[in-house]
Design a protein around this motif. Structure first.
Motif, mmCIF file in Angstrom:
data_model
loop_
_atom_site.group_PDB
_atom_site.id
_atom_site.type_symbol
_atom_site.label_atom_id
_atom_site.label_comp_id
_atom_site.label_asym_id
_atom_site.label_seq_id
_atom_site.Cartn_x
_atom_site.Cartn_y
_atom_site.Cartn_z
ATOM 1 N N SER A 1 51.113 56.031 37.333
ATOM 2 C CA SER A 1 51.522 54.751 36.754
ATOM 3 C C SER A 1 52.167 53.900 37.829
ATOM 4 O O SER A 1 53.036 54.358 38.572
ATOM 5 N N VAL A 2 51.720 52.649 37.927
ATOM 6 C CA VAL A 2 52.213 51.708 38.931
ATOM 7 C C VAL A 2 52.355 50.338 38.272
ATOM 8 O O VAL A 2 51.630 50.009 37.336
ATOM 9 N N PRO A 3 53.297 49.501 38.751
ATOM 10 C CA PRO A 3 53.458 48.182 38.131
ATOM 11 C C PRO A 3 52.366 47.199 38.489
ATOM 12 O O PRO A 3 52.054 46.290 37.717
ATOM 13 N N PHE A 4 51.752 47.363 39.661
ATOM 14 C CA PHE A 4 50.806 46.365 40.145
ATOM 15 C C PHE A 4 49.881 47.023 41.157
ATOM 16 O O PHE A 4 50.274 47.939 41.880
ATOM 17 N N VAL A 5 48.637 46.563 41.194
ATOM 18 C CA VAL A 5 47.671 47.036 42.189
ATOM 19 C C VAL A 5 47.089 45.825 42.903
ATOM 20 O O VAL A 5 46.522 44.933 42.263
ATOM 21 N N GLU A 6 47.251 45.782 44.207
ATOM 22 C CA GLU A 6 46.694 44.687 44.994
ATOM 23 C C GLU A 6 45.181 44.843 45.137
ATOM 24 O O GLU A 6 44.435 43.874 45.019
ATOM 25 N N ARG A 7 44.722 46.073 45.367
ATOM 26 C CA ARG A 7 43.293 46.311 45.618
ATOM 27 C C ARG A 7 42.609 46.735 44.307
ATOM 28 O O ARG A 7 42.277 47.902 44.107
ATOM 29 N N MET A 8 42.388 45.766 43.437
ATOM 30 C CA MET A 8 41.796 46.084 42.143
ATOM 31 C C MET A 8 40.381 46.619 42.266
ATOM 32 O O MET A 8 39.910 47.338 41.383
ATOM 33 N N GLU A 9 39.695 46.299 43.352
ATOM 34 C CA GLU A 9 38.351 46.858 43.516
ATOM 35 C C GLU A 9 38.391 48.384 43.545
ATOM 36 O O GLU A 9 37.470 49.046 43.044
ATOM 37 N N LEU A 10 39.456 48.958 44.110
ATOM 38 C CA LEU A 10 39.575 50.416 44.133
ATOM 39 C C LEU A 10 39.917 50.963 42.749
ATOM 40 O O LEU A 10 39.464 52.049 42.371
ATOM 41 N N ALA A 11 40.694 50.224 41.982
ATOM 42 C CA ALA A 11 40.960 50.639 40.602
ATOM 43 C C ALA A 11 39.670 50.651 39.793
ATOM 44 O O ALA A 11 39.406 51.588 39.021
ATOM 45 N N TYR A 12 38.839 49.624 39.966
ATOM 46 C CA TYR A 12 37.561 49.584 39.266
ATOM 47 C C TYR A 12 36.651 50.733 39.708
ATOM 48 O O TYR A 12 35.943 51.330 38.887
#
Length: 370
Positions: A249-260
């Protein structure tokens, strides 16, 4: 087409939904016109002051004010302030010798549209929401060059040319399958477990957070791991522990492409920018539209849901039980997820920046031919 674009002013601020497509388009401009001057307009209180300079783009701040709900050419609860904002914006256009103004909505767009109109500068407006925002509804009265993000906007009666939504290259060029191992390693996830990614946007969404945290034990017991982006306004969140599977769990992700890329399934709201990105990368999703406002998030998600690329659940119906009884079994059904991924990918498009550039070039060329 113009031989070159020398100076382009981009207007769009206040939220990431206005800023991100503007910056994606800025990158496209630089690819095609390496020497172009790109100037972004913003307001002192907008999110753009944090994002735009950090990414290396020029930002000019101008005064801008909230708009009345009904769009008209005078807007005029505050005529003196609007005149001041328009005058300040015109000075910026003059100082950079703007060839064209491209607007993406938000408060800052109104003085930009008025300044372009009074200066006789070509104006192109990009709109991705249904119904359009107040700023863009007003701006549409000043130009014929309207770009739409989605086909369903045109089907709903909005005027304009469907070009798609400009996306950052990291997302537009994403190969989810090829990037999956790297992405899961980046987030300390297991490379082989079914993976649910949860995001309520940059500020988070309490309903999504509570339902997913509450179902953490059941998800872990089923071998499902979770990447939970709970939002910058929710620092008090305590992540579940010892669920039997990774729960990051994290508040924010800068690299959303990696989350996708890490995800097999996304649990999310239905904002236009989120929809454009996940349609483009072919990511199956369970959409939980924001329950307030005018229903635009439902309209954003509905076409891809009807095409088989996702599911839609009302905010009031997203409970721990729903996650355990509907989402959990879906994550265990790889064949169904593959079908949903293919359906989402067929609806999405990755060339919104290039298509918008073509429209901008047409607007500038036609203005130059007069």
């Amino acid at each position: 087409m113009p031989e070159t674009l020398r100076s382009v002013v981009l207007a769009g601020g206040g939220t990431g939904g206005h800023i991100e497509p503007a910056l994606a388009f800025a990158q496209c401009l630089r690819r095609h016109y390496p020497d172009v001057r790109v100037t972004c307009l913003g307001t002192p209180k907008g999110l753009e002051t944090q994002i735009i300079p950090a990414r290396g783009w020029d930002l000019e701040l101008v005064p801008a004010y909230p708009l009345p709900r009904k769009a008209n050419l005078d807007l005029v609860r505050t005529p003196v302030r609007m005149a001041r904002a328009t005058k300040a914006t015109r000075k910026v256009l003059d100082s950079v010798s703007a060839d064209v103004v491209v607007g993406f909505g938000g408060y800052v767009s109104v003085p930009a549209y008025l300044a372009a109109w009074r200066r006789h500068t070509p104006l192109v407006i990009h709109e991705k929401d249904t119904p359009p925002g107040v700023a863009n509804r007003m701006g549409a009265r000043l130009t014929k060059w309207i770009a739409l993000g989605f086909e369903h906007q045109q089907e709903a009666g909005q005027s304009g040319e469907v070009v798609g939504v400009p996306l950052r290259p990291a997302i537009a060029q994403l190969d989810r399958e090829a990037t999956r191992d790297e992405a899961r390693k980046f987030f300390d996830l297991d490379p082989d477990r079914p993976t649910l990614v949860v995001t309520g946007g940059s500020q988070g969404a309490r309903t999504l957070n509570e339902a997913t945290f509450g179902a953490a034990a059941a998800l872990g017991a089923a071998g499902i791991q979770v990447l939970h982006i709970y939002g910058a306004r929710n620092d008090e969140v305590v992540a579940p522990k010892d669920t039997g599977a990774p729960y990051v769990s994290v508040p924010f992700v800068e690299r959303m492409e990696l989350a996708y890329a890490a995800a097999d399934l996304l649990l999310c709201r239905g904002g236009a920018m989120t929809c454009a990105e996940i349609f483009a990368v072919g990511l199956p999703a369970v959409y939980v539209p924001y329950p307030h406002g005018n229903g635009e998030q439902r309209r954003n998600a509905l076409p891809v849901v009807r095409a088989g690329g996702g599911m839609l659940v009302e905010d009031s119906e997203l409970t721990v039980s729903y996650v355990e009884n509907i989402i959990l079994p879906l994550l265990s059904n790889s064949a169904e997820l593959a079908k949903m991924s293919a359906a989402a990918g067929r609806y999405g498009r990755r060339d919104g920046d290039e298509a918008l550039l073509t429209l901008v070039e047409k607007a500038v060329a036609q203005a130059g031919a007069k």
